[in-house]
Design a protein around this motif. Structure first.
Motif, PDB file in Angstrom:
ATOM      1  N   GLN A  89      22.243  57.705  47.505  1.00  0.00           N
ATOM      2  CA  GLN A  89      21.169  58.690  47.659  1.00  0.00           C
ATOM      3  C   GLN A  89      20.546  58.610  49.057  1.00  0.00           C
ATOM      4  N   GLU A 131      14.968  50.444  52.014  1.00  0.00           N
ATOM      5  CA  GLU A 131      14.695  51.157  50.768  1.00  0.00           C
ATOM      6  C   GLU A 131      15.378  50.549  49.558  1.00  0.00           C
TER       7      GLU A 131
ATOM      8  N   ASN B  88       9.837  58.587  46.029  1.00  0.00           N
ATOM      9  CA  ASN B  88      11.199  58.451  46.547  1.00  0.00           C
ATOM     10  C   ASN B  88      12.031  57.682  45.522  1.00  0.00           C
ATOM     11  N   PRO B  89      12.806  58.394  44.707  1.00  0.00           N
ATOM     12  CA  PRO B  89      13.515  57.734  43.603  1.00  0.00           C
ATOM     13  C   PRO B  89      14.425  56.592  44.062  1.00  0.00           C
ATOM     14  N   ALA B  90      15.086  56.775  45.218  1.00  0.00           N
ATOM     15  CA  ALA B  90      16.054  55.757  45.647  1.00  0.00           C
ATOM     16  C   ALA B  90      15.380  54.418  45.903  1.00  0.00           C
ATOM     17  N   SER B  91      14.111  54.448  46.324  1.00  0.00           N
ATOM     18  CA  SER B  91      13.475  53.202  46.757  1.00  0.00           C
ATOM     19  C   SER B  91      12.393  52.744  45.786  1.00  0.00           C
ATOM     20  N   THR B  92      12.302  53.380  44.624  1.00  0.00           N
ATOM     21  CA  THR B  92      11.230  53.044  43.689  1.00  0.00           C
ATOM     22  C   THR B  92      11.740  52.154  42.553  1.00  0.00           C
ATOM     23  N   PHE B  93      11.017  51.056  42.321  1.00  0.00           N
ATOM     24  CA  PHE B  93      11.405  50.089  41.297  1.00  0.00           C
ATOM     25  C   PHE B  93      10.210  49.806  40.390  1.00  0.00           C
ATOM     26  N   ARG B 117       9.780  50.719  47.978  1.00  0.00           N
ATOM     27  CA  ARG B 117      10.236  49.940  49.145  1.00  0.00           C
ATOM     28  C   ARG B 117      10.215  50.748  50.426  1.00  0.00           C
ATOM     29  N   SER B 118      10.149  52.093  50.319  1.00  0.00           N
ATOM     30  CA  SER B 118      10.206  52.886  51.551  1.00  0.00           C
ATOM     31  C   SER B 118       8.841  52.958  52.236  1.00  0.00           C
TER      32      SER B 118
END
Lengths: 420, 180
Positions: A89, A131, B88-93, B117-118
């Motif tokens: 992504q 990220e 930001n879905p890619a960097s969210t935990f 994380r972004s």
């Protein structure tokens, strides 16, 4: 404008995924074992330095090495799959020309950077690391084959710091001199031996051959490879992954299977799994292959291995039809008195489910049956794998695989989140 | 007006013809068969495009008689909580709170913290940090002496991150979710 290619490859991907959530594993040798904790399928650099080979059976590693200090994990595909999707992504944000090549590699087409490639790619690398926490290496070149080569050095050489840009075929030459034929994309040991017999012993020698001549001797694939080494792009970016030619579901058992009833459960379970994968791609199969064997790593035990393929009159995506066919096959292959270690089901001759030919005597899957399969897939997707199965797959599954050392599925299960 | 060779239909020149009345769908069968040839799909025989899928809102009046719902013109998507929680879905935990050091900031044991994380930490952000290999959630303060990790519970001491400490910000805590 010429599109050039970046190959982005995650460093020691499985080990890196483990480290994102378990930072105490940094700097330590990590190995990840295959399904059922059989063989080593991934190693951190530290584990590679210990001389642990890819594919080595874990029990042999244990006999050979003092394993104290080596971190061992069962494979955690839920985690690796999710982290892979995140990396992809992020990468896809950098270019519309994007091809996810494997779970941990992607090709990116880039144009119009006019000499600013290296800072751009360093920015990309830093963004992925920030990220997702996954370190990647980037090789950039005019062709895919050279990008693969550049990536190899970007990863290996400290001086590259993760990024190597090759402006053209000429700048690739020093790197070609520093690797073997088998290090090139698409050159197997057998092919390398054939080339060596002709006097083409090095990558640079191969790059110096006449592509048309090589086509006559080896075919069009080799012609493309030579041209790509010369900086002429021949292998395009594929935005959609090609439909698969076959679908395999095979597992080693958690313990030896000696009971036919248990083997039937396992086979029915694998059929269901493979059929579900197939339906997700809107495919149907006209051929089913079944194999089973005993434990080859225990030569003292009586050994038996068998496999057989059955052609179906009409292609189908129906788990029930496929299960019936597979259990028929099993009836012919099963021999009492052996301790079976592994079985597998392969679906071959895949065709788009919408284009199934009716047979003279057998009908294609009825709409009712298709709707049933869709419903089962939906339930199993929403409520977890195995919620609805055929009775043939059994409920206890005492043979099911071990993954005794799996880390939590940090990103896909609410009850396995990282706790801080 | 079509020109050139007819794709389908027509008749051998020598044979006699007869005028008949047909229901329109049958009279147009030729045209549909032509579509079938193009697409190779039996569904082309139906007067719908089979590859088209549309999500239809569940709300809305389907009464053929009576007064139409005044809401029909104002249909909206249902609320999607992902929009609220994830930038930001890619960097969210998601992370489960275990300790009590941040209860004054509203992070209680059992809560789920959303970590991005972004996002770069700024003075006062709540961060998920790594200090000497251990995870910790604290408020991030930039001080002249370096970074201060501030607890939000008087029972816990603040931590001044020393020069030689192995320190990094893993991500910035952006939301918390509590089951009541």
């Amino acid at each position: 404008m010429a599109v050039r290619v970046a190959l982005v490859d995650c460093n020691n991907f499985y080990a890196s995924c483990e480290r994102v959530f378990q930072p105490h594993l940094r700097g330590k040798p990590i190995i990840v074992l295959s399904n059922n904790d059989g063989c080593v399928i991934a190693r951190s650099n530290e584990a590679k330095a210990l001389g642990i080979a890819m594919g080595e059976p874990w029990h042999l590693v244990r006999e050979r090495l003092p394993t104290k200090g080596i971190i061992v994990r069962s494979s955690n595909y839920a985690l690796y799959g999710d982290m892979s999707a995140r990396v992809m992504q992020v990468l896809a944000r950098f270019t519309p020309l994007f091809e996810a090549y494997s779970i941990d590699e992607a090709f990116l087409g880039l144009a119009g950077l006019g000499g600013r490639e290296e800072p751009h790619l360093r920015e990309l690398r830093a963004t992925v690391a920030r990220e997702t926490g996954i370190p990647v290496s980037v090789g950039f070149a005019p062709t895919k084959t050279l990008a693969k080569l550049a990536n190899r050095f970007a990863k290996k050489e400290a001086a590259c710091d993760g990024v190597l840009v090759l402006d053209g075929a000429y700048s690739a030459l020093p790197y070609l001199d520093r690797c073997e034929l088998t290090d090139l994309w698409g050159i197997s040991h057998r092919l390398a031996a054939r080339l060596s017999a002709m006097g083409i012993v090095s990558p640079r020698a191969l790059a110096g051959t006449d592509a048309r001549h090589m086509r006559e001797r080896f075919g069009v694939v080799m012609e493309r490879l030579v041209l790509e080494l010369q900086g002429v792009p021949c292998i395009g970016l594929e935005d959609a992954p090609a439909d698969r030619k076959s679908i395999l579901c095979s597992r080693s058992f958690g313990r030896m299977v000696t009971d036919r009833r248990e083997m039937e459960e396992a086979v029915a379970t694998y059929v269901a799994r493979a059929a579900e994968k197939m339906r997700r791609q809107n495919l149907a199969t006209a051929q089913l292959h079944l194999f089973l064997h005993t434990n080859r790593f225990r030569p003292a035990d009586p050994q038996y291995a068998a496999s057989r393929t059955i052609a179906l009159n009409v292609a189908t995506a129906d788990t029930m039809r496929l299960t019936t066919a597979a259990l028929d096959l099993l009836g012919g292959l099963w021999r009492d008195g052996y301790a079976y270690k592994k079985a597998g089901v392969m679906l071959l001759e895949l065709v788009p489910a919408r284009q199934v030919q009716q047979g003279l005597f057998d009908k294609a899957d009825s709409n009712r049956r298709k709707a049933l399969m869709t419903a089962i897939d939906a339930i199993n997707r929403d409520h977890g794998r195995g919620t609805v199965t055929l009775a043939a797959a059994g409920r206890t599954q005492a043979w099911a695989l071990k993954s005794a050392m799996r880390s939590p599925r940090f990103t896909t299960r609410w009850d396995e989140l990282l706790a801080v | 007006m079509l020109h050139g060779r007819k794709g389908i239909g027509g008749r051998p020149r020598s044979e006699p013809t007869k005028v008949v009345r047909l229901p329109l769908p049958i009279a147009q069968l030729g045209a549909r068969l032509a579509r079938l040839r193009n697409m190779g799909d039996v569904a082309a025989l139906l007067a719908v495009a089979p590859w088209k899928q549309a999500a239809v809102p569940l709300v809305g009046s389907n009464a053929a008689c009576g007064f139409p719902s005044p809401a029909d013109d104002h249909l909206d998507r249902p609320l999607d909580f992902n929009e609220l929680l994830i930038e930001n879905p890619a960097s969210t935990f998601a992370v489960r709170i275990a300790g009590e050091s941040m209860i004054s900031a509203g992070l209680f044991p059992g809560d789920i913290a959303i970590v991005d994380r972004s996002r770069r930490p700024t003075n006062g952000s709540i961060v998920l940090a790594l200090l000497d290999g251990e995870f910790t959630i604290k408020r991030y303060r930039m001080r002249s002496g370096g970074v201060l990790l501030q607890a939000e519970n008087p029972a816990f001491a603040d931590i001044l991150v020393s020069e030689e400490a192995n320190f990094e910000v893993w991500g910035v805590v952006t939301r918390s979710i509590r089951m009541l």
